[in-house]
Scaffold this active site. Structure first.
Site, short mmCIF file in Angstrom:
data_model
loop_
_atom_site.label_atom_id
_atom_site.label_comp_id
_atom_site.label_asym_id
_atom_site.label_seq_id
_atom_site.Cartn_x
_atom_site.Cartn_y
_atom_site.Cartn_z
N ASN A 147 -3.64 4.66 -4.79
CA ASN A 147 -3.27 3.80 -3.67
C ASN A 147 -4.15 2.56 -3.76
O ASN A 147 -5.37 2.67 -3.87
CB ASN A 147 -3.51 4.58 -2.35
CG ASN A 147 -3.74 3.69 -1.14
OD1 ASN A 147 -4.60 2.83 -1.14
ND2 ASN A 147 -2.97 3.93 -0.10
N ILE A 161 3.59 8.58 -1.84
CA ILE A 161 4.79 7.82 -1.50
C ILE A 161 4.44 6.35 -1.65
O ILE A 161 3.32 5.92 -1.40
CB ILE A 161 5.38 8.16 -0.12
CG1 ILE A 161 4.37 7.98 1.00
CG2 ILE A 161 5.95 9.55 -0.11
CD1 ILE A 161 4.99 8.21 2.37
N MET A 203 0.84 -1.21 0.00
CA MET A 203 0.00 0.00 0.00
C MET A 203 0.88 1.25 0.00
O MET A 203 2.01 1.25 0.43
CB MET A 203 -0.92 0.02 1.22
CG MET A 203 -1.94 -1.09 1.24
SD MET A 203 -3.21 -0.90 -0.01
CE MET A 203 -4.23 0.37 0.74
N CYS A 204 0.29 2.31 -0.46
CA CYS A 204 1.02 3.56 -0.59
C CYS A 204 0.26 4.64 0.17
O CYS A 204 -0.76 4.38 0.78
CB CYS A 204 1.09 3.95 -2.07
SG CYS A 204 1.64 2.59 -3.11
N GLU A 205 0.80 5.83 0.15
CA GLU A 205 0.12 6.95 0.81
C GLU A 205 -0.11 8.08 -0.18
O GLU A 205 0.80 8.47 -0.92
CB GLU A 205 0.95 7.45 2.00
CG GLU A 205 1.13 6.38 3.06
CD GLU A 205 0.61 6.78 4.44
OE1 GLU A 205 0.00 7.85 4.59
OE2 GLU A 205 0.84 5.99 5.36
#
Lengths: 259, 259
Positions: free
Chosen positions: A108, A78, A1-3
């Site tokens: 995301n 990110i 997962m990303c932000e």
């Protein structure tokens, strides 16, 4: 997962404060160590910064944290890689020009079996995210040959696209072309809108107090959207799965709540 | 007039040294104070930096000068505005995705009556340069629906386009999509190719000596193209009006000399 991190504001506003919180997640307080990127809109154009280094160790991220770039729309991301190697080509946000505007997209989530459908816009990297972005732009362009007469004509189509992607996995998404910020929550997205000046805000990840008067100047409307709340004191609102919000100049101009 | 800088190298090489010389022209030793930009290719993707501030006063340019980003292809530009306001949208290099590659374009010169011909790629800003870039990409895409089988099929078409532009004004140009660097000289472009290690090089604009061993590492081929020679000691070759050169991995792979 990303932000994800997105901002829409009524006057050019810097995002150093929120970005500082986000970059801490890139290798210090979070596991997202596979690169980062940020796109600022300024007078219809964009300025972008990206790195495949973790945001907490990137000298370019260090500059962005310290250098107040004033913008009405910002999209940042990110990354914790799942589909696609750690590489500049797989670093969000992705950008393309359509109808003379620079479109920016960050995602995301993950869609394991996602397919790119050949069309004019083609992915440069190997992520499901960029494939989705290209599919979306190809569909938009095919539906409005000369561009829509008003942006709001786009919202139902973009929403339908997001719902399709959600049915294939997780699809939290931010999209802009410089006028609006379209946000879709698949499972994890928070938002807040700040309409008046506030004295102090405590940044959650670095325990730093910041005087917001010095940051946004006089009274403004600023909306921020993020995967996780970036501050303690603000009232962040968790978006519902399937909820879509479009911001313009910091205000909500279109809102879809799932049935 | 503006200043161009391009690099093609056999191994990822940093351009801090040449870029430092270029940025001095942006407001210190030269009059080009209307913004600057640089695009680095890395593993098929790009990283870009741009600012509407003069390069000699830009904090972002300061970072680029000090931060060794290793790349095989770089295109940079510092601007003295003639057509189009000082703004991020009018800052070169311009970029577009075509056939899944990020194309980058920078132009020095002016074509006063230049017309954009409506097509899929549209200018975001108001420069004659970006209009020409969009016209070129639209023509390339119309001629090769699926993309050419080999890049060299593109050179005659790009050359013909440059010659047309030259007939409308001044058109010194750099173009890349990550594999090759296409350079066209309308009236002012210098090039040099360095095949072996050299001990020291004196940077013309700032009187700084640099040990090139530390910059390019072991033996490499590096070609640099610029509006004006950036160093004293290297043998820069002035290109002829109408001359076109294509570099790949630092070497010339195609060369057109005017009759």
């Amino acid at each position: 997962m990303c932000e994800l991190l997105g901002m829409s504001a009524s006057v050019p506003t810097d995002i150093c404060f929120s970005f500082t919180g986000l970059t801490e997640r890139g290798g210090v307080t979070g596991p997202h160590t596979d690169g980062w990127g940020i796109v600022f809109y300024e007078d219809g154009g964009t300025r972008e910064f990206r790195d495949w280094l973790p945001s907490s160790r990137s000298r370019i991220a260090e500059l962005v944290k310290q250098y107040p770039i004033h913008s009405r729309i910002v999209i940042s991301h990110i990354r914790q890689a799942n589909v696609g190697a750690v590489s500049l080509v797989n670093t969000h946000p992705f950008t393309r020009e359509l109808w003379g505007k620079p479109w920016t997209f960050a995602h995301n989530g993950q869609m394991k079996e996602y397919q790119y459908l050949p069309g004019g816009f083609q992915p440069i990297g190997t992520t499901d995210s960029e494939a989705a972005f290209c599919n979306l732009l190809n569909r938009i362009r095919a539906s409005f040959v000369q561009g829509p007469t008003a942006c709001r004509e786009l919202w139902p189509m973009i929403l339908a696209f997001c719902q399709e992607c959600q049915s294939e996995g997780v699809f939290n998404m931010l999209l802009s072309q410089g006028d609006f910020l379209f946000c879709f929550c698949s499972n994890n997205l928070y938002r807040y809108t700040r309409r008046t000046r506030q004295q102090k805000e405590l940044l959650k990840d670095v325990q730093m107090e910041v005087d917001l008067n010095g940051i946004t100047g006089h009274c403004t409307t600023v909306s921020v959207v993020a995967t996780q709340p970036l501050t303690e004191s603000e009232l962040w609102q968790k978006m519902q799965p399937g909820e879509a919000v479009v911001f313009k100049d910091g205000d909500i101009v279109w809102h879809h709540l799932p049935d």
